[in-house]
Write a protein that holds these residues in place. Structure first.
Motif, mmCIF file in Angstrom:
data_model
loop_
_atom_site.group_PDB
_atom_site.id
_atom_site.type_symbol
_atom_site.label_atom_id
_atom_site.label_comp_id
_atom_site.label_asym_id
_atom_site.label_seq_id
_atom_site.Cartn_x
_atom_site.Cartn_y
_atom_site.Cartn_z
ATOM 1 N N LYS A 21 15.631 -8.355 2.147
ATOM 2 C CA LYS A 21 15.837 -8.035 3.558
ATOM 3 C C LYS A 21 14.643 -7.220 4.038
ATOM 4 N N ASP A 22 14.517 -7.103 5.356
ATOM 5 C CA ASP A 22 13.450 -6.320 5.993
ATOM 6 C C ASP A 22 12.046 -6.768 5.593
ATOM 7 N N SER A 23 11.887 -8.062 5.295
ATOM 8 C CA SER A 23 10.561 -8.593 4.993
ATOM 9 C C SER A 23 9.860 -8.958 6.300
ATOM 10 N N SER A 24 8.586 -9.243 6.210
ATOM 11 C CA SER A 24 7.785 -9.616 7.378
ATOM 12 C C SER A 24 7.422 -11.085 7.250
ATOM 13 N N ILE A 25 7.560 -11.825 8.345
ATOM 14 C CA ILE A 25 7.325 -13.265 8.294
ATOM 15 C C ILE A 25 6.573 -13.695 9.548
ATOM 16 N N VAL A 37 4.095 -20.867 6.865
ATOM 17 C CA VAL A 37 4.867 -19.655 7.111
ATOM 18 C C VAL A 37 4.511 -18.677 6.001
ATOM 19 N N PHE A 38 4.157 -17.440 6.380
ATOM 20 C CA PHE A 38 3.791 -16.417 5.404
ATOM 21 C C PHE A 38 4.878 -15.346 5.388
ATOM 22 N N LEU A 39 5.276 -14.926 4.178
ATOM 23 C CA LEU A 39 6.339 -13.946 3.977
ATOM 24 C C LEU A 39 5.787 -12.808 3.131
ATOM 25 N N PHE A 40 5.909 -11.569 3.646
ATOM 26 C CA PHE A 40 5.404 -10.419 2.901
ATOM 27 C C PHE A 40 6.485 -9.363 2.707
ATOM 28 N N GLY A 41 6.517 -8.788 1.498
ATOM 29 C CA GLY A 41 7.303 -7.602 1.196
ATOM 30 C C GLY A 41 8.788 -7.728 1.416
ATOM 31 N N GLY A 42 9.400 -6.582 1.754
ATOM 32 C CA GLY A 42 10.821 -6.506 1.987
ATOM 33 C C GLY A 42 11.516 -5.666 0.927
#
Length: 160
Positions: A21-25, A37-42
């Motif tokens: 949850k709370d990731s950046s996309i 689509v790029f997904l970072f952290g969380g």
């Protein structure tokens, strides 16, 4: 999403990001590749924040794990600027890092930005805008990516 405007479940091939949850996309069309689509952290359940960085290529229906980011964080802002995926602030983070999509390298863009800057960001030309609520009040932050400087204004809101 289908041509009729309905969401549909797709099957992917290979490895994929764990539940978080709370990731950046962000969706971006790079010079060297097709749209992705790029997904970072969380936040990962019972593990904490992660620095994992993933790319999803819709045409191939495939996730690819990219080099890990600068530091584990959640609730970070993210924009696409000059072929860089910029990760801005986040929970307990006060910097900006960029992943250059053409060469696959992370570089620090700015240090010591206010910790209030997080996931609520928008890019307009070379300016990033963020409205944040801090203990001291509400602020509009403006980050000039070209000059790598920031400024802010205070806003008072009356609730009736």
């Amino acid at each position: 999403m289908s041509e009729e405007g309905r969401f549909e479940k797709i099957s992917t091939r290979g490895a994929f990001p764990s539940n978080r949850k709370d990731s950046s996309i962000i969706f971006a069309e790079t010079w060297t590749e097709e749209a992705a689509v790029f997904l970072f952290g969380g936040q990962r359940h019972l593990i904490g924040e992660t620095d994992e960085f993933w790319k999803f290529t819709p045409e191939l229906k495939k996730w690819t794990k990219l080099p890990s980011g600068p530091s584990a964080r959640s609730e970070a802002g993210v924009v696409f600027y000059q072929q860089n995926i910029l990760v801005i602030g986040g929970y307990h983070a006060s910097d900006i890092w960029g992943y250059h999509t053409s060469i696959g390298v992370w570089t620090q863009w700015m240090k010591n930005i206010p910790k209030c800057i997080s996931e609520n960001v928008i890019l307009c030309e070379e300016f990033v805008y963020s409205v944040s609520n801090c203990k001291l009040g509400s602020f509009l932050y403006v980050i000039n990516l070209h000059e790598r400087k920031y400024s802010f204004t205070t806003h008072s809101l009356e609730v009736q």
